[in-house]
Enzyme design. Sequence first.
Site, PDB file in Angstrom:
ATOM      1  N   GLU A 137      50.502 -22.004  -1.036  1.00 63.31           N
ATOM      2  CA  GLU A 137      49.517 -22.833  -1.920  1.00 63.31           C
ATOM      3  C   GLU A 137      50.405 -23.841  -2.478  1.00 63.31           C
ATOM      4  O   GLU A 137      49.836 -24.707  -2.859  1.00 63.31           O
ATOM      5  CB  GLU A 137      48.959 -21.903  -2.974  1.00 63.31           C
ATOM      6  CG  GLU A 137      47.590 -21.237  -2.456  1.00 63.31           C
ATOM      7  CD  GLU A 137      46.611 -22.235  -1.961  1.00 63.31           C
ATOM      8  OE1 GLU A 137      46.185 -22.932  -2.586  1.00 63.31           O
ATOM      9  OE2 GLU A 137      46.175 -21.549  -0.720  1.00 63.31           O
ATOM     10  N   GLU A 196      39.095 -32.178   2.063  1.00 61.34           N
ATOM     11  CA  GLU A 196      40.321 -31.655   2.278  1.00 61.34           C
ATOM     12  C   GLU A 196      40.536 -30.869   3.764  1.00 61.34           C
ATOM     13  O   GLU A 196      39.580 -30.185   4.209  1.00 61.34           O
ATOM     14  CB  GLU A 196      40.379 -30.585   1.350  1.00 61.34           C
ATOM     15  CG  GLU A 196      40.672 -30.833  -0.170  1.00 61.34           C
ATOM     16  CD  GLU A 196      40.783 -29.663  -1.027  1.00 61.34           C
ATOM     17  OE1 GLU A 196      41.009 -28.746  -0.602  1.00 61.34           O
ATOM     18  OE2 GLU A 196      40.536 -29.783  -2.304  1.00 61.34           O
ATOM     19  N   LYS A 200      51.165 -24.530  -8.523  1.00 58.19           N
ATOM     20  CA  LYS A 200      49.979 -24.095  -8.116  1.00 58.19           C
ATOM     21  C   LYS A 200      50.237 -22.278  -8.279  1.00 58.19           C
ATOM     22  O   LYS A 200      51.325 -21.865  -7.746  1.00 58.19           O
ATOM     23  CB  LYS A 200      49.590 -24.632  -7.111  1.00 58.19           C
ATOM     24  CG  LYS A 200      49.374 -26.057  -6.816  1.00 58.19           C
ATOM     25  CD  LYS A 200      48.566 -26.413  -5.606  1.00 58.19           C
ATOM     26  CE  LYS A 200      47.120 -26.011  -5.605  1.00 58.19           C
ATOM     27  NZ  LYS A 200      46.431 -26.510  -4.572  1.00 58.19           N
ATOM     28  N   GLU A 210      53.293 -28.965  -4.718  1.00 59.80           N
ATOM     29  CA  GLU A 210      52.705 -28.698  -5.990  1.00 59.80           C
ATOM     30  C   GLU A 210      53.199 -27.530  -6.621  1.00 59.80           C
ATOM     31  O   GLU A 210      52.882 -26.457  -6.527  1.00 59.80           O
ATOM     32  CB  GLU A 210      51.092 -28.642  -6.232  1.00 59.80           C
ATOM     33  CG  GLU A 210      50.896 -30.164  -5.665  1.00 59.80           C
ATOM     34  CD  GLU A 210      49.195 -30.137  -6.075  1.00 59.80           C
ATOM     35  OE1 GLU A 210      48.745 -30.368  -6.996  1.00 59.80           O
ATOM     36  OE2 GLU A 210      48.524 -30.266  -5.042  1.00 59.80           O
TER      37      GLU A 210
END
Length: 471
Positions: free
Chosen positions: A347, A265, A341, A338
Amino acid sequence: MAFPRLYSLCIFASLFLSLLRHSVSGSGSIGINYGRIADDLPSPAKVVQLLKSQGITKVKLYDTDSTVLDALSGSGISTTVALPNEQLSAAAASQSFTDRWVQSNIVPYKSIIETVAVGNEVFVDPANTTPYLVPAMKNVYASLAKYGVAPSVKVSSPIGFSAMQTSYPPSSGSFKPELIPVIKPMLSFLEQTGSFLMLNAYPFYAYEANTDKISLDYAVFGDNQGVVDPNNGLVYKSLFDAQVDAVYAAINAVKPGHFRVVISESGWPSKGNRNAAAYNGKKAAVNAAAYDGETGPASAVNAAAYNGNLVRRVLTGGGTPLRPDEPLSVYLFSLFNENQKSGPISERNYGLFYPNEQKVYDVPLTLAALGNRGSKAQVPPTWCVANGDVGPERLQVALDYACGQGAADCGPIQPGSTCYNPNTLVAHASYAFNSYYQKNARGPGTCYFGGAGYVVTQPPRFGSCEFPTGY
């Protein structure tokens, strides 16, 4: 735990294939993380079409969802799947469990699966699953061997950079002492099976917490003088390279050998909390309307610079200073924003794409796309502004320093001049701080002022005053 008889043969075959791949390796590779903590994402079939349209040939998942794997089957996209942290205890306790898991989730998709990630950042898992990690990895491998897929499917586990005790200078990199009893047998397992260590590396977090010491250019692969490692004389032009080499040094300190590190990542958020600086103790207090929800380093321009330059670095730049001949393999984080999250706004904003498949910002992901872009991506301009929360006394001291010993251009904030209005301490200090910051080439520490200043990525707005940049 005893492995099946196929274990030694699979180790030999795995090592042979690993050496063969290494001998013919060329440029690095770019993949992408496909997270699904959201309720508005396109169908897996549409996602596969999106990946193919962008030239992505490697994807990493966080589970083994059959709908997703069915869509990927036959696509030619190499896939990394995961055994979630919550299943580590069962996997460590029983090979029967991993046998069933491999039969159901790996064997039917063996043509596309290249790696099983056992857990994710287990060392910081609140459920304290660390003791189960290595036994679970061994059981998963034994099950892969049992069903004949171990030679083609690697087993690893992503660790976070938080596992590091020391990371500067890179040559002094070391793991936290309390993790050594787990890291050492994990490295032995990876060596025996011809696998690699997976690392989640985020220069964003280090920069966000140390904007007074780390320059934006160094964090996003911009032009900079570099940082010299005093122990070996190697010059680092990016924080990313420094982080990776610190991990290599830490590995070598625990178990010398030629281990490979895959970056599982890495990314940069395109948006953050309006007072994002509050997360590292530097709460913003300057004309919030100027920042459009992007105060601090989390912004689309910074994300485009980091990810764009990272792709270029991986596909054209060879290895790191410590491992110049080891091509980099990086999985960008992440494919989509997303929306479910938890945590700060950043985030939920790491995606290269919105759920409607439109780009958050434009980043080339292949060598062909890079070839059409010309020169290296430019680092966006930044400004230095005053933090009103430190109080008027500290602001005044910092302002006096900037205009005096600091030799900032403070003429425009004098009575009657272009930036005198608004006649406030925060506005005047911001102008002076920014002048000092730009005159000193936005270097590390030049926007600190004892905590009274911080860097922003949107032009400050104080009346009609225009703040200069170095561009």
